[in-house]
Design a protein around this motif. Sequence first.
Motif, PDB file in Angstrom:
ATOM      1  N   ALA B  48      -1.180 -11.516   3.077  1.00 24.25           N
ATOM      2  CA  ALA B  48      -0.824 -10.799   1.851  1.00 24.25           C
ATOM      3  C   ALA B  48       0.659 -10.453   1.848  1.00 24.25           C
ATOM      4  N   VAL B  49       1.250 -10.502   0.657  1.00 22.02           N
ATOM      5  CA  VAL B  49       2.632 -10.054   0.461  1.00 22.02           C
ATOM      6  C   VAL B  49       2.648  -9.065  -0.688  1.00 22.02           C
ATOM      7  N   LEU B  50       3.296  -7.929  -0.460  1.00 21.53           N
ATOM      8  CA  LEU B  50       3.475  -6.936  -1.516  1.00 21.53           C
ATOM      9  C   LEU B  50       4.857  -7.145  -2.114  1.00 21.53           C
ATOM     10  N   ILE B  51       4.898  -7.475  -3.403  1.00 18.36           N
ATOM     11  CA  ILE B  51       6.171  -7.691  -4.087  1.00 18.36           C
ATOM     12  C   ILE B  51       6.591  -6.366  -4.722  1.00 18.36           C
ATOM     13  N   ASP B  52       7.641  -5.766  -4.176  1.00 19.51           N
ATOM     14  CA  ASP B  52       8.152  -4.434  -4.525  1.00 19.51           C
ATOM     15  C   ASP B  52       7.127  -3.353  -4.136  1.00 19.51           C
ATOM     16  N   THR B  53       7.589  -2.104  -4.198  1.00 17.04           N
ATOM     17  CA  THR B  53       6.748  -1.034  -3.633  1.00 17.04           C
ATOM     18  C   THR B  53       6.605   0.181  -4.540  1.00 17.04           C
ATOM     19  N   GLY B  54       7.251   0.173  -5.722  1.00 16.81           N
ATOM     20  CA  GLY B  54       7.085   1.277  -6.662  1.00 16.81           C
ATOM     21  C   GLY B  54       7.939   2.489  -6.329  1.00 16.81           C
ATOM     22  N   VAL B  55       7.862   3.502  -7.205  1.00 15.63           N
ATOM     23  CA  VAL B  55       8.689   4.706  -7.037  1.00 15.63           C
ATOM     24  C   VAL B  55       7.926   5.763  -6.237  1.00 15.63           C
ATOM     25  N   ALA B  56       8.693   6.677  -5.627  1.00 15.98           N
ATOM     26  CA  ALA B  56       8.083   7.708  -4.767  1.00 15.98           C
ATOM     27  C   ALA B  56       7.095   8.572  -5.547  1.00 15.98           C
ATOM     28  N   ALA B  57       7.369   8.820  -6.824  1.00 21.73           N
ATOM     29  CA  ALA B  57       6.476   9.666  -7.619  1.00 21.73           C
ATOM     30  C   ALA B  57       5.074   9.061  -7.735  1.00 21.73           C
ATOM     31  N   HIS B  58       4.960   7.762  -7.537  1.00 22.35           N
ATOM     32  CA  HIS B  58       3.664   7.088  -7.649  1.00 22.35           C
ATOM     33  C   HIS B  58       3.057   6.770  -6.282  1.00 22.35           C
ATOM     34  N   ARG B  59       3.621   7.337  -5.240  1.00 23.35           N
ATOM     35  CA  ARG B  59       3.193   6.959  -3.883  1.00 23.35           C
ATOM     36  C   ARG B  59       1.701   7.187  -3.629  1.00 23.35           C
ATOM     37  N   PHE B  90      12.314  -0.534  -3.500  1.00 17.49           N
ATOM     38  CA  PHE B  90      12.076  -0.192  -2.079  1.00 17.49           C
ATOM     39  C   PHE B  90      11.501   1.211  -1.873  1.00 17.49           C
ATOM     40  N   GLY B  91      11.266   1.952  -2.965  1.00 18.08           N
ATOM     41  CA  GLY B  91      10.979   3.385  -2.864  1.00 18.08           C
ATOM     42  C   GLY B  91       9.817   3.787  -1.974  1.00 18.08           C
ATOM     43  N   ASN B  92       8.809   2.962  -1.858  1.00 16.28           N
ATOM     44  CA  ASN B  92       7.661   3.325  -1.008  1.00 16.28           C
ATOM     45  C   ASN B  92       7.549   2.441   0.235  1.00 16.28           C
ATOM     46  N   ALA B  93       8.565   1.643   0.500  1.00 22.75           N
ATOM     47  CA  ALA B  93       8.474   0.697   1.621  1.00 22.75           C
ATOM     48  C   ALA B  93       8.272   1.435   2.950  1.00 22.75           C
ATOM     49  N   ALA B  94       9.048   2.507   3.176  1.00 24.84           N
ATOM     50  CA  ALA B  94       8.925   3.219   4.461  1.00 24.84           C
ATOM     51  C   ALA B  94       7.535   3.829   4.618  1.00 24.84           C
ATOM     52  N   ALA B  95       7.016   4.397   3.539  1.00 23.59           N
ATOM     53  CA  ALA B  95       5.682   5.011   3.608  1.00 23.59           C
ATOM     54  C   ALA B  95       4.614   3.953   3.893  1.00 23.59           C
ATOM     55  N   ILE B  96       4.796   2.759   3.342  1.00 21.18           N
ATOM     56  CA  ILE B  96       3.828   1.678   3.567  1.00 21.18           C
ATOM     57  C   ILE B  96       3.959   1.144   5.001  1.00 21.18           C
ATOM     58  N   VAL B  97       5.204   1.033   5.466  1.00 22.22           N
ATOM     59  CA  VAL B  97       5.434   0.592   6.851  1.00 22.22           C
ATOM     60  C   VAL B  97       4.793   1.576   7.817  1.00 22.22           C
ATOM     61  N   GLU B  98       4.880   2.858   7.484  1.00 20.62           N
ATOM     62  CA  GLU B  98       4.315   3.876   8.373  1.00 20.62           C
ATOM     63  C   GLU B  98       2.782   3.817   8.383  1.00 20.62           C
ATOM     64  N   ARG B  99       2.174   3.532   7.214  1.00 13.92           N
ATOM     65  CA  ARG B  99       0.718   3.610   7.084  1.00 13.92           C
ATOM     66  C   ARG B  99       0.004   2.312   7.473  1.00 13.92           C
ATOM     67  N   PHE B 100       0.628   1.176   7.168  1.00  8.12           N
ATOM     68  CA  PHE B 100      -0.058  -0.110   7.352  1.00  8.12           C
ATOM     69  C   PHE B 100       0.711  -0.985   8.352  1.00  8.12           C
ATOM     70  N   TRP B 114      17.452   0.875   6.227  1.00 11.69           N
ATOM     71  CA  TRP B 114      17.603   0.930   4.777  1.00 11.69           C
ATOM     72  C   TRP B 114      16.428   1.617   4.077  1.00 11.69           C
ATOM     73  N   LEU B 115      15.232   1.479   4.638  1.00 12.06           N
ATOM     74  CA  LEU B 115      14.028   1.801   3.868  1.00 12.06           C
ATOM     75  C   LEU B 115      13.700   3.281   3.818  1.00 12.06           C
ATOM     76  N   HIS B 116      13.896   3.963   4.939  1.00 10.19           N
ATOM     77  CA  HIS B 116      13.434   5.347   5.044  1.00 10.19           C
ATOM     78  C   HIS B 116      14.524   6.297   4.563  1.00 10.19           C
ATOM     79  N   TYR B 117      14.288   6.978   3.447  1.00  8.92           N
ATOM     80  CA  TYR B 117      15.353   7.812   2.867  1.00  8.92           C
ATOM     81  C   TYR B 117      14.930   9.269   2.706  1.00  8.92           C
TER      82      TYR B 117
END
Lengths: 264, 267
Positions: B48-59, B90-100, B114-117
Amino acid sequence: MSDPVTIDPPQLPRTILPGLVWIGACTRIPYRGEMVHSYHAVYVLSGTDSTLIVDTGPPKDWAIVERHLDQVLADGCPPVRHLVPTHTESPHCGNLGRLMRKFPEAEVSGDVRDLHLFFPGYEERLRPRGVGERIDLGGGTGYEFVDAVIRDIDTSLWGYDSGSGTLFTGDGFAYAHHHGADQCGRLTEELPELKIDELSAIFAEYALYWMRFTDMRGHIQRLEQLLASRPVNVIAPGHGSPIVDPAVTTEKVKAGLLAGSDII
Amino acid sequence: MQDAIEIADGIHRLGDVSPADSRIVWTGEGATGFAPVNCYLVVDGRDAVLIDTGVAAHRPAILHQLERLLTDRVDRLRIFLTRQIEFDSFGNAAAIVERFPVEAVQGHLPWPGWLHYEGPPGEGMDMPIVQIDPHAPLVVGERELDVFPPPLRLLQTAWVLDRRTGTLFCSDAFGHVLLDDPSQPPVVDHAEVSPERVEAALLAKSKWLMEADVTFVLEELAAIFEREDVHALAPGIGCVLRGPDVVAKHVELVLDAIRRAPLGAVR
């Protein structure tokens, strides 16, 4: 092991004028067979009552930005009450959340659209500001929002401090520099060998795609009008070396803008 | 909280909606209703590939949707960022990296950190970015998705085309169809919009068109849709436009808006 990409320039923090300090990191970028450097500059502007921070650097630069900030604050300056990203992309507001946490009294001012989606929970600290509005920092220092002549994201606003005559230009006046000649942390005028036109092209390629389809004479005319409308002693860009002789250096930058579409 | 929607075989729309009011740039002046902000999970076999990660408000929504989709069906997950320096990419990339168990993140700038802000830099919340190779397809299981820089863009951008389903992941373009009601599905087979609405959304992101020679952009954009069989436009912002007729209609609307853009500067 040292970071292969991000550099802490030994010359920074650097006081450009009293009350104006340049901090932040440098980034190595491969470009046409060589390694050039680009700044993600952050500026600390202090009046007698409060301090304002222009831009934040990208997330990768946080450790350096925070260390520089702590050095500046330790030297003594009024409390940080204002955070001003020149626009809402990561290199310019990537550390905004961290700065809001570090300075809980600070408000974020500028074209703050979209930031409520990027930094949920901080909505009440976002202060929309438009062209002509001014934040008074005390003692004649203040940050006036001015139109961004060179821009990418639509939230772009430049700033002007009438106290020091400093123009903060975000993505405007962006050009790389070389590392081999120990150019990091230097003002443009300290680097007479800097080929501004060639080193501007990298930004035309990375960030300002539209330049290749645009007759830049209109932008240059608006830039000239802005520079004629108020005394400008310093130009403080987000990615280029700061300029302290605008009359001379701006001519080279204008040549770079005109040449940009040919070089890319 | 919206559920993920399978918009084509193996392609899932993830994300949420936000009010399209004056606090949002992307939707353009005069927008009303609700703006979907989208990312897409492409699944083929166990890859699976996730194309973009959405905004933090939608995490919360995005993590919940991923949780439900990934389960034990997938054992390889990567992230692909179409516009690495923008927060909706990239807004949710760090959260996704942390969870999955994300194997890799691809973007335009191969810069670590770059990802974790949010909060202090932390182990396990970031990973190096693998630079997009403009000459290499994005391989997901047995499908090869084409990756290319689009002629209509502001910053460094990649569009991704899945020829198997005819889905074009068009990043920050074609985001002019919004929702009247946040509970409506953000996938439409029919959408009536005014030329003014299309123009407002286009110029919200690409105001530079008003002072540009748009010939190249027009010709290259039209050529993509003449050459490729696009059955769905999957933008980062706005509704997914699904079906060859609706795609053809909205491509023409955008081409018309681009043709008119330089005239706007004269007006």
